[in-house]
Design a protein around this motif. Structure first.
Motif, PDB file in Angstrom:
ATOM      1  N   MET A 115       0.886  -1.025   0.006  1.00 53.52           N
ATOM      2  CA  MET A 115       0.124  -0.060  -0.161  1.00 53.52           C
ATOM      3  C   MET A 115       0.972   1.278   0.080  1.00 53.52           C
ATOM      4  O   MET A 115       0.615   2.268  -0.705  1.00 53.52           O
ATOM      5  CB  MET A 115      -0.890   0.044   1.208  1.00 53.52           C
ATOM      6  CG  MET A 115      -2.178  -0.990   1.130  1.00 53.52           C
ATOM      7  SD  MET A 115      -3.394  -0.544   2.421  1.00 53.52           S
ATOM      8  CE  MET A 115      -2.553  -1.647   3.728  1.00 53.52           C
ATOM      9  N   GLN A 116       1.953   1.280   0.824  1.00 54.78           N
ATOM     10  CA  GLN A 116       2.658   2.404   1.118  1.00 54.78           C
ATOM     11  C   GLN A 116       3.290   2.701  -0.386  1.00 54.78           C
ATOM     12  O   GLN A 116       3.710   3.576  -0.960  1.00 54.78           O
ATOM     13  CB  GLN A 116       3.871   2.127   1.923  1.00 54.78           C
ATOM     14  CG  GLN A 116       3.081   2.311   3.339  1.00 54.78           C
ATOM     15  CD  GLN A 116       4.099   2.216   4.459  1.00 54.78           C
ATOM     16  OE1 GLN A 116       5.486   1.686   4.334  1.00 54.78           O
ATOM     17  NE2 GLN A 116       3.762   2.241   6.004  1.00 54.78           N
ATOM     18  N   ASN A 117       3.999   1.537  -1.289  1.00 56.61           N
ATOM     19  CA  ASN A 117       4.534   1.625  -2.273  1.00 56.61           C
ATOM     20  C   ASN A 117       3.442   1.981  -3.397  1.00 56.61           C
ATOM     21  O   ASN A 117       3.884   2.911  -4.271  1.00 56.61           O
ATOM     22  CB  ASN A 117       5.236   0.298  -2.826  1.00 56.61           C
ATOM     23  CG  ASN A 117       6.574   0.128  -1.756  1.00 56.61           C
ATOM     24  OD1 ASN A 117       7.290   0.881  -1.591  1.00 56.61           O
ATOM     25  ND2 ASN A 117       6.814  -1.238  -1.720  1.00 56.61           N
ATOM     26  N   THR A 118       2.299   1.881  -3.400  1.00 59.45           N
ATOM     27  CA  THR A 118       1.363   2.399  -4.408  1.00 59.45           C
ATOM     28  C   THR A 118       1.178   3.537  -3.992  1.00 59.45           C
ATOM     29  O   THR A 118       1.234   4.578  -5.070  1.00 59.45           O
ATOM     30  CB  THR A 118      -0.116   1.743  -3.973  1.00 59.45           C
ATOM     31  OG1 THR A 118       0.273   0.163  -4.324  1.00 59.45           O
ATOM     32  CG2 THR A 118      -0.946   2.332  -4.925  1.00 59.45           C
ATOM     33  N   MET A 122       2.224   6.988  -6.771  1.00 55.77           N
ATOM     34  CA  MET A 122       1.168   8.229  -7.015  1.00 55.77           C
ATOM     35  C   MET A 122       1.793   9.395  -6.586  1.00 55.77           C
ATOM     36  O   MET A 122       1.913  10.750  -7.385  1.00 55.77           O
ATOM     37  CB  MET A 122      -0.036   8.082  -6.311  1.00 55.77           C
ATOM     38  CG  MET A 122      -0.929   7.002  -6.398  1.00 55.77           C
ATOM     39  SD  MET A 122      -2.450   6.953  -5.631  1.00 55.77           S
ATOM     40  CE  MET A 122      -3.407   5.702  -6.284  1.00 55.77           C
ATOM     41  N   ILE A 123       2.537   9.597  -5.524  1.00 57.22           N
ATOM     42  CA  ILE A 123       3.311  10.791  -5.388  1.00 57.22           C
ATOM     43  C   ILE A 123       4.654  11.271  -6.221  1.00 57.22           C
ATOM     44  O   ILE A 123       4.463  12.532  -6.820  1.00 57.22           O
ATOM     45  CB  ILE A 123       4.016  10.714  -3.786  1.00 57.22           C
ATOM     46  CG1 ILE A 123       2.719  10.534  -2.780  1.00 57.22           C
ATOM     47  CG2 ILE A 123       4.828  11.989  -3.467  1.00 57.22           C
ATOM     48  CD1 ILE A 123       3.395  10.227  -1.503  1.00 57.22           C
ATOM     49  N   ARG A 333       7.943   2.812 -13.523  1.00 57.17           N
ATOM     50  CA  ARG A 333       8.381   1.365 -12.972  1.00 57.17           C
ATOM     51  C   ARG A 333       8.794   0.973 -11.777  1.00 57.17           C
ATOM     52  O   ARG A 333       8.984  -0.087 -11.179  1.00 57.17           O
ATOM     53  CB  ARG A 333       9.026   0.343 -14.192  1.00 57.17           C
ATOM     54  CG  ARG A 333       8.424   0.530 -15.462  1.00 57.17           C
ATOM     55  CD  ARG A 333       9.221  -0.417 -16.533  1.00 57.17           C
ATOM     56  NE  ARG A 333       8.539  -0.599 -17.792  1.00 57.17           N
ATOM     57  CZ  ARG A 333       8.861   0.172 -18.850  1.00 57.17           C
ATOM     58  NH1 ARG A 333       9.935   1.136 -18.705  1.00 57.17           N
ATOM     59  NH2 ARG A 333       8.296   0.083 -20.070  1.00 57.17           N
ATOM     60  N   LYS A 334       8.880   1.917 -10.919  1.00 57.81           N
ATOM     61  CA  LYS A 334       9.607   2.047  -9.700  1.00 57.81           C
ATOM     62  C   LYS A 334       8.876   1.047  -8.502  1.00 57.81           C
ATOM     63  O   LYS A 334       9.404   0.407  -7.734  1.00 57.81           O
ATOM     64  CB  LYS A 334      10.140   3.112  -8.911  1.00 57.81           C
ATOM     65  CG  LYS A 334      11.269   3.998  -9.807  1.00 57.81           C
ATOM     66  CD  LYS A 334      11.859   5.229  -9.159  1.00 57.81           C
ATOM     67  CE  LYS A 334      12.695   4.845  -8.157  1.00 57.81           C
ATOM     68  NZ  LYS A 334      13.534   6.073  -7.559  1.00 57.81           N
ATOM     69  N   SER A 352      11.516  -5.375  -2.062  1.00 54.53           N
ATOM     70  CA  SER A 352      12.700  -6.273  -2.151  1.00 54.53           C
ATOM     71  C   SER A 352      12.013  -7.735  -2.299  1.00 54.53           C
ATOM     72  O   SER A 352      12.866  -8.503  -2.428  1.00 54.53           O
ATOM     73  CB  SER A 352      13.006  -6.240  -0.528  1.00 54.53           C
ATOM     74  OG  SER A 352      12.048  -6.490   0.351  1.00 54.53           O
ATOM     75  N   ARG A 353      10.631  -7.795  -2.395  1.00 55.48           N
ATOM     76  CA  ARG A 353      10.226  -9.167  -2.851  1.00 55.48           C
ATOM     77  C   ARG A 353       8.891  -8.844  -3.616  1.00 55.48           C
ATOM     78  O   ARG A 353       8.223  -7.691  -3.409  1.00 55.48           O
ATOM     79  CB  ARG A 353      10.041 -10.011  -1.645  1.00 55.48           C
ATOM     80  CG  ARG A 353       9.080  -9.537  -0.562  1.00 55.48           C
ATOM     81  CD  ARG A 353       9.226 -10.407   0.619  1.00 55.48           C
ATOM     82  NE  ARG A 353       8.736  -9.628   1.921  1.00 55.48           N
ATOM     83  CZ  ARG A 353       8.416 -10.196   2.856  1.00 55.48           C
ATOM     84  NH1 ARG A 353       8.957 -11.560   3.200  1.00 55.48           N
ATOM     85  NH2 ARG A 353       7.981  -9.738   3.861  1.00 55.48           N
ATOM     86  N   PRO A 354       8.240  -9.771  -4.378  1.00 55.33           N
ATOM     87  CA  PRO A 354       7.142  -9.523  -5.173  1.00 55.33           C
ATOM     88  C   PRO A 354       5.868  -8.881  -4.675  1.00 55.33           C
ATOM     89  O   PRO A 354       5.262  -8.149  -5.037  1.00 55.33           O
ATOM     90  CB  PRO A 354       6.825 -10.881  -5.751  1.00 55.33           C
ATOM     91  CG  PRO A 354       8.237 -11.581  -5.990  1.00 55.33           C
ATOM     92  CD  PRO A 354       8.827 -11.300  -4.636  1.00 55.33           C
ATOM     93  N   ASN A 355       5.604  -9.605  -3.227  1.00 54.75           N
ATOM     94  CA  ASN A 355       4.402  -9.054  -2.447  1.00 54.75           C
ATOM     95  C   ASN A 355       4.494  -7.837  -1.887  1.00 54.75           C
ATOM     96  O   ASN A 355       3.615  -7.366  -1.321  1.00 54.75           O
ATOM     97  CB  ASN A 355       3.863 -10.256  -1.377  1.00 54.75           C
ATOM     98  CG  ASN A 355       4.846 -10.161  -0.520  1.00 54.75           C
ATOM     99  OD1 ASN A 355       5.950  -9.840  -0.410  1.00 54.75           O
ATOM    100  ND2 ASN A 355       4.591 -10.855   0.720  1.00 54.75           N
ATOM    101  N   GLU A 356       5.445  -7.031  -2.098  1.00 56.60           N
ATOM    102  CA  GLU A 356       5.753  -5.747  -1.815  1.00 56.60           C
ATOM    103  C   GLU A 356       5.706  -4.658  -2.661  1.00 56.60           C
ATOM    104  O   GLU A 356       5.755  -3.376  -2.466  1.00 56.60           O
ATOM    105  CB  GLU A 356       7.121  -5.560  -0.886  1.00 56.60           C
ATOM    106  CG  GLU A 356       7.569  -6.138   0.184  1.00 56.60           C
ATOM    107  CD  GLU A 356       8.623  -6.074   0.885  1.00 56.60           C
ATOM    108  OE1 GLU A 356       8.693  -6.573   2.272  1.00 56.60           O
ATOM    109  OE2 GLU A 356       9.566  -5.579   0.038  1.00 56.60           O
ATOM    110  N   ALA A 357       5.340  -5.274  -3.969  1.00 52.78           N
ATOM    111  CA  ALA A 357       5.356  -4.509  -5.197  1.00 52.78           C
ATOM    112  C   ALA A 357       4.128  -3.584  -5.372  1.00 52.78           C
ATOM    113  O   ALA A 357       2.951  -4.145  -4.581  1.00 52.78           O
ATOM    114  CB  ALA A 357       5.276  -5.368  -6.447  1.00 52.78           C
ATOM    115  N   ALA A 358       3.974  -2.338  -5.429  1.00 50.61           N
ATOM    116  CA  ALA A 358       3.006  -1.685  -5.438  1.00 50.61           C
ATOM    117  C   ALA A 358       1.869  -1.999  -6.410  1.00 50.61           C
ATOM    118  O   ALA A 358       0.593  -2.244  -6.056  1.00 50.61           O
ATOM    119  CB  ALA A 358       3.024  -0.074  -5.911  1.00 50.61           C
TER     120      ALA A 358
END
Length: 370
Positions: A115-118, A122-123, A333-334, A352-358
């Motif tokens: 959620m934070q990466n999403t 946006m920011i 793409r970050k 750092s791993r797939p489930n942390e991706a936005a």
């Protein structure tokens, strides 16, 4: 003005079946869910329908209870079924009029880091007008905007709008805009129908009129076409082609009404050279921002997953007048998992791993000089 589109793959909660590690497992659940919902919606249940309904209920884990790991059956009035002590399920309703209720997918929270990466995406994209694909609902969009974006130091958007669409998984399309870009008239196409009476759009082709500081009116048509993941390839292709043809028709209608600055955006779930998208890509004057001389694709042609040519499914298509005002554009793409050994692009340290991706989708943006 910076215009962008981003498939966030839900903001807070997502259907549990869509979060399974193995996509095939989640797809199987969603396929059964869709088939069962279609059967339950019939006016009258034949003997074969009852057998298939009972079988799907068992396969979805509802043999002994109205609640399972992935779905919930709500029987508010009347009865759909009974459960004999000997086991199995017996359908007692003769059709949809005999019971009131629904079949729902269970949701579960998205990881806090994702959620934070999403919010970071946006920011950092910094769009004045941001099309958001796969948002749960307007309250969730507003809460994410005023909560998470603000918490991470971003400036929340002043305006947020979302019209509830046709998908029962909570994957709607919405728009966030800044103080200087108020949202005016809205149009929804959730009720557009195919010849067989079914909805054209899996979600919606939502139209938003946005006023720029110069006074110019930008018409944003936000879409999320049928995915390739469910149903037969032939049926999925036919659905996307019908959606592309209807969007093309709406675009032509708006041009005839005098709208010159039009952006058709969203996740179209197919590539530019695919047959289903041709009514929109080749059959109109819309131009893909990826083809503009100033557009920077970051060395990769796609927007989803590994971002190869076969993964170019997110779009900003502009009318000729709008295309002529473009000054820059690119793919961000970050927030997407870059893979490893080696990483395909620079991602946030927090991915750092797939489930942390936005999201599995990159954001696409374009700068326009009014």
């Amino acid at each position: 003005m910076r215009l962008a589109v981003y498939n966030v793959e839900n903001l807070f909660d997502r259907a549990r079946a869509m979060n399974l590690d193995k996509w095939a497992d989640g797809k199987a659940v969603l396929d059964k869910f869709a088939k069962l919902n279609a059967l339950l919606g019939k006016v009258a249940y034949s003997g074969a329908d009852r057998m298939r309904i009972a079988g799907l209920l068992v396969e979805l884990g509802l043999e002994k209870s109205d609640s399972s790991e992935f779905v919930i059956l709500r029987q508010n009035r009347g009865k759909l079924l009974r459960r004999p002590r000997t086991g199995g399920v017996e359908i007692v309703a003769d059709g949809r009029a005999d019971w009131a209720g629904s079949l729902e997918l269970r949701d579960e929270p998205i990881s806090e880091q994702a959620m934070q990466n999403t919010a970071r995406v946006m920011i950092d994209v910094g769009a004045d007008v941001l099309g958001v694909v796969e948002a749960e609902n307007r309250p969730a969009l507003w809460e994410f905007n005023t909560g998470l974006i603000a918490t991470l130091g971003g400036a929340p958007y002043r305006h947020a709008m979302l019209i509830d669409g046709n998908d029962d998984r909570g994957i709607d399309v919405g728009l966030l805009t800044g103080e200087q870009f108020p949202i005016g008239n809205l149009r929804s196409h959730v009720d557009d129908r195919l010849p067989d009476g079914k909805p054209v759009f899996s979600r919606d082709c939502a139209e938003f009129e946005v006023t720029a500081p110069s006074g110019a009116t930008l018409l944003v048509m936000l879409n999320h076409f049928k995915s390739k993941g469910f149903g037969s390839q032939q049926a999925s292709n036919a659905k996307r082609r019908a959606q592309a043809a209807r969007v093309a028709e709406i675009y032509q209608e708006r041009r005839a009404q005098g709208y010159e600055l039009i952006a058709v955006m969203g996740d179209l779930n197919d590539t530019p050279d695919s047959e289903p998208l041709q009514p929109l890509i080749e059959g109109t004057t819309l131009k893909d921002i990826f083809l503009h001389a100033v557009f920077d694709d970051g060395g990769r042609p796609g927007t989803f997953g590994p971002c190869g040519a076969g993964n170019k499914i997110d779009y900003i298509l502009l009318s000729p007048a709008l295309f002529g005002k473009v000054t820059a554009g690119g793919v961000f793409r970050k927030g997407v998992w870059p893979g490893s050994r080696p990483a395909k692009w620079e991602a946030y340290p927090e991915v750092s791993r797939p489930n942390e991706a936005a999201s599995d989708h990159a954001a696409v943006w374009v700068d326009i000089e009014f």
